[in-house]
Structures are given as C-alpha cells and as structure tokens.
Design an enzyme around this catalytic site. Sequence first.
Site, PDB file in Angstrom:
ATOM      1  N   THR A   4       0.651  -0.896  -9.810  1.00 46.75           N
ATOM      2  CA  THR A   4       2.077  -0.652 -10.047  1.00 46.75           C
ATOM      3  C   THR A   4       2.295   0.615 -10.862  1.00 46.75           C
ATOM      4  OG1 THR A   4       1.836  -2.174 -11.893  1.00 46.75           O
ATOM      5  CG2 THR A   4       2.905  -3.044  -9.921  1.00 46.75           C
ATOM      6  N   ASP A   5       1.272   1.042 -11.635  1.00 44.89           N
ATOM      7  CA  ASP A   5       1.529   2.140 -12.599  1.00 44.89           C
ATOM      8  C   ASP A   5       1.905   3.445 -11.911  1.00 44.89           C
ATOM      9  OD1 ASP A   5      -1.137   2.622 -11.771  1.00 44.89           O
ATOM     10  OD2 ASP A   5      -1.890   3.037 -13.801  1.00 44.89           O
ATOM     11  N   SER A  48     -14.106   2.665 -18.245  1.00 44.23           N
ATOM     12  CA  SER A  48     -15.090   3.429 -19.022  1.00 44.23           C
ATOM     13  C   SER A  48     -14.717   4.913 -19.022  1.00 44.23           C
ATOM     14  CB  SER A  48     -16.503   3.215 -18.479  1.00 44.23           C
ATOM     15  OG  SER A  48     -16.553   3.496 -17.112  1.00 44.23           O
ATOM     16  N   GLU A  51      -1.017  -4.782 -11.166  1.00 43.89           N
ATOM     17  CA  GLU A  51      -2.079  -3.958 -10.574  1.00 43.89           C
ATOM     18  C   GLU A  51      -1.512  -3.078  -9.477  1.00 43.89           C
ATOM     19  OE1 GLU A  51      -4.817  -3.286 -12.327  1.00 43.89           O
ATOM     20  OE2 GLU A  51      -5.367  -5.404 -12.251  1.00 43.89           O
ATOM     21  N   ASP A  60      -4.487   3.021 -17.813  1.00 42.96           N
ATOM     22  CA  ASP A  60      -5.768   2.904 -18.517  1.00 42.96           C
ATOM     23  C   ASP A  60      -5.761   3.714 -19.812  1.00 42.96           C
ATOM     24  OD1 ASP A  60      -6.285   1.616 -16.192  1.00 42.96           O
ATOM     25  OD2 ASP A  60      -7.724   3.073 -15.427  1.00 42.96           O
ATOM     26  N   GLY A 107     -14.425  -1.195 -13.417  1.00 48.37           N
ATOM     27  CA  GLY A 107     -12.971  -1.391 -13.469  1.00 48.37           C
ATOM     28  C   GLY A 107     -12.477  -1.741 -14.861  1.00 48.37           C
ATOM     29  N   LEU A 108     -13.275  -1.419 -15.894  1.00 47.68           N
ATOM     30  CA  LEU A 108     -12.852  -1.706 -17.269  1.00 47.68           C
ATOM     31  C   LEU A 108     -12.555  -0.400 -18.020  1.00 47.68           C
ATOM     32  CD1 LEU A 108     -15.438  -4.542 -18.080  1.00 47.68           C
ATOM     33  CD2 LEU A 108     -13.051  -4.805 -17.356  1.00 47.68           C
TER      34      LEU A 108
HETATM   35  C1  GLA Z   1      -7.231   2.102 -11.892  1.00 45.58           C
HETATM   36  C2  GLA Z   1      -6.329   3.274 -12.272  1.00 45.58           C
HETATM   37  C3  GLA Z   1      -5.038   2.779 -12.934  1.00 45.58           C
HETATM   38  C4  GLA Z   1      -4.361   1.706 -12.080  1.00 45.58           C
HETATM   39  C5  GLA Z   1      -5.362   0.634 -11.642  1.00 45.58           C
HETATM   40  C6  GLA Z   1      -4.772  -0.342 -10.648  1.00 45.58           C
HETATM   41  O1  GLA Z   1      -7.675   1.448 -13.038  1.00 45.58           O
HETATM   42  O2  GLA Z   1      -6.999   4.147 -13.142  1.00 45.58           O
HETATM   43  O3  GLA Z   1      -4.183   3.865 -13.177  1.00 45.58           O
HETATM   44  O4  GLA Z   1      -3.721   2.270 -10.983  1.00 45.58           O
HETATM   45  O5  GLA Z   1      -6.531   1.190 -11.056  1.00 45.58           O
HETATM   46  O6  GLA Z   1      -3.762  -1.079 -11.235  1.00 45.58           O
END
Ligand code: GLA
Length: 388
Positions: free
Chosen positions: A37-38, A128, A35, A173, A125-126
Amino acid sequence: MTDIDNLKKEFAGLYGPGADPLLFFAPGRVNLIGEHTDYNGGFVLPCAIQYGTYMLIRKTEDGMIKLASVNEKEKATIPVKEHFLKHEILWFNYPLGVLEQFNRKGFASGGMELLFSGDIPSGAGLSSSASIEMVTAFAVNHLLNSRLEITELALMAQKAEHDFAGVNCGIMDQFAVGMGKAGHAIFLNCTTLDHKVIPVQLGRYRLIIANTNKRRGLADSKYNERVAECQLALAFLASRFEVKKLGELGFPQFFKGQDAIPDEIIRRRARHVISENQRVLASVAALLRNDLPAFGALMNASHDSLRDDYEVTGVELDTLVNEARKIPGVVGSRMTGAGFGGCTVSIVPEEHVPDFIENVGKNYTLQTGLQASFYIAEISDGVRQLTN
Ligand code: GLA
C-alpha cells in the site's frame, strides 16, 4: 547478538589507531499489516524489531570513504566525490546511495571509515537494506552536523534504494526503521507522512516471525512489476474520475470505476490495495480496543488477498501460513514485506510457541523440502546512537 567489544577490535584492526569511533544502531522492521500500500499512497502499520545493523564510524582527513562489514567479504576504499556512482557490488550501494543524497543536499561528506555488523537475516523481508541505509543516514547526519529530521533521512534512504539498488520501494521500511517505538506499531499515511504510534499489547501472546529461507531469485524485478501494475490501474481509473493515488480510493468509488480497467489481473491488483487499506484502518481500531482476535482475522484476510489478488505469496509463504493457522490459539498469520519468499508474522499464545516452532517447522520441511527459521520479535525503538 553483535558483540560490540569484538566489533571495536575489528575496527581497530582494519583502520588502525586514531580517535574512538562512534557507535550507531538501526533496527529491521516487521510489517503487521498494510502490504503493498505504501507506494500507492495508502496506510501501513509496521514496527521496528530488536534485530538490526550496528555501525562504527569515524571521520578521517584522507578524503576516502572506507566501507567494510563483518557480514560481507568485500571491502571498499572510494575517494570522496561530488557525485557517488552506483557500484557493481550490491551492498556498497546502500551506504553510497545515502552519501550521494547528502551530496545532493550540499553536505559534502569528507573522509570516513565505516564498519557494519548486522543480525537481520538478509533478503528475508525484514528490511536489512533499509536498516543499513538508515544507520548510515543517521550517523552521517550526526557527523556532518546537517541537522536533518528523521523523516527527511527516511526519504533520502528511500531515494538511495531507488537510484542505487534499483528497487522502486515505498517509504514504509525506512520510516519504520527511523521512527520505531518500543511496544508500538507506526500507523503511517504514506501520502502525507502523518503518523501515530499505536500500542501493541500482546499480553500472553508472542509475535513470531518465520523465515521461508527461500532464495530471493527475481523478487526485486517482480516487486517493480507490481509497482508498474498499480500505476497502470491508476491510469485507467483516472480516465473516469479525479484520483492521484490508488490509496485515496474507497470501495464505492472503486466499484463504480473498475470496469475502466480492461485487464482482470490489473483490476485484482487494485482491489488488493483498496481492501488492504481498509484493513489497516480496521486494524488500528482493533489494536486500540485491544481486540487481538479481530486484528488476527484482519491479518488472515490480508494474507489471503496478497495470495489471491496480488499474487505475491507463493507455495513457501502459503505453507507457513496454513500450518501456523492449525496451531491452537493462533489468532492470525500472514506474509510480511514484499513477498515472493521472505517471512511470515503470526500472533501465537506464549504456551504454544514451542509447539508452533516444532510443528510448523516440521510440516513446512515435509511440504517444501526447505528448513524454516523462527524468531520471537520484540517491538523496539528506531535508529539511535549507542554509547560504546
Ligand atoms: C518492501 C518495500 C516496501 C513495501 C513492502 C510491501 O518491503 O521496500 O516499501 O512496499 O515491500 O508492503
């Protein structure tokens, strides 16, 4: 579950007779670990889920982009342009931002009628929004015969999110929504976009998503604040040694350089990114040897680091996680996604799922006054065309 026959009737009612529209679907995603990290060029381990966005789409000759969703009251009819602009109604920006990306690549869109229907709880946070972007990107790619790879579509959808929704998100995502595979997590290197699918063998366990149902509030601006804090940490560390992304660093290097970061909060932000990256690698190893307890311990450590070092959890997510960990047999529980509200993900023995939902739900309400919602996640395939 979206009823496709009803959706088709709705489409015909909205847009009138003509050729049969095509049907597409993009899932949402749950991140298992990795989380924040991207956008630091690190590792992530998300999977696509069964909830998602359905979309019916049809080409037209009238030079108009028509947008409607069964989930939203606003509809739009926008003339095809050389450049689409950001719209004041937030949800239009996901499809428009994607269409603008096609424009920039020289694929003029022409008229289209679109109707969306989503069953992902929004703002939870899924992903959408990534789901709407990716279903649009995949369908438009098909309609325009532009033959772009899914990885390219994911990058375009990410750019749409940056430019049209104002969230400086990473690639996780859109990539997970695009490349998801049933029964597998996607182990992604966010610098190179190299990826592998990792089997998630849950056996007698279930993946339970719990939604805090907390209003999102300032989540987007706090997210962008974390992105900026990581850039600051990187700038300090780069004054000591050659480094382009926090995700490149291991602990030995970080320990050597951390006193270059004068601010203790910024140092903790970097420490989270570096420890979380290590946990993703350890998680992949644990899943490959089918060691769920080891993976669960890493999930717990991830949440604790997001709570203490990264400070993106808050009382609602912490309460759900604390209560989840009290249920017998739960191997791990953590927040998933950006944080600041949204959802947790927990690995729960099948026989304790009813107990989990009842007791975590009851104690969460007692402590926060809010009502949680629970979903049993099925790890599913990525974006695709459906027959209708
Ligand atoms: C959101 C962002 C992702 C990522 C997460 C945290 O979902 O869209 O790119 O940074 O938060 O890991």
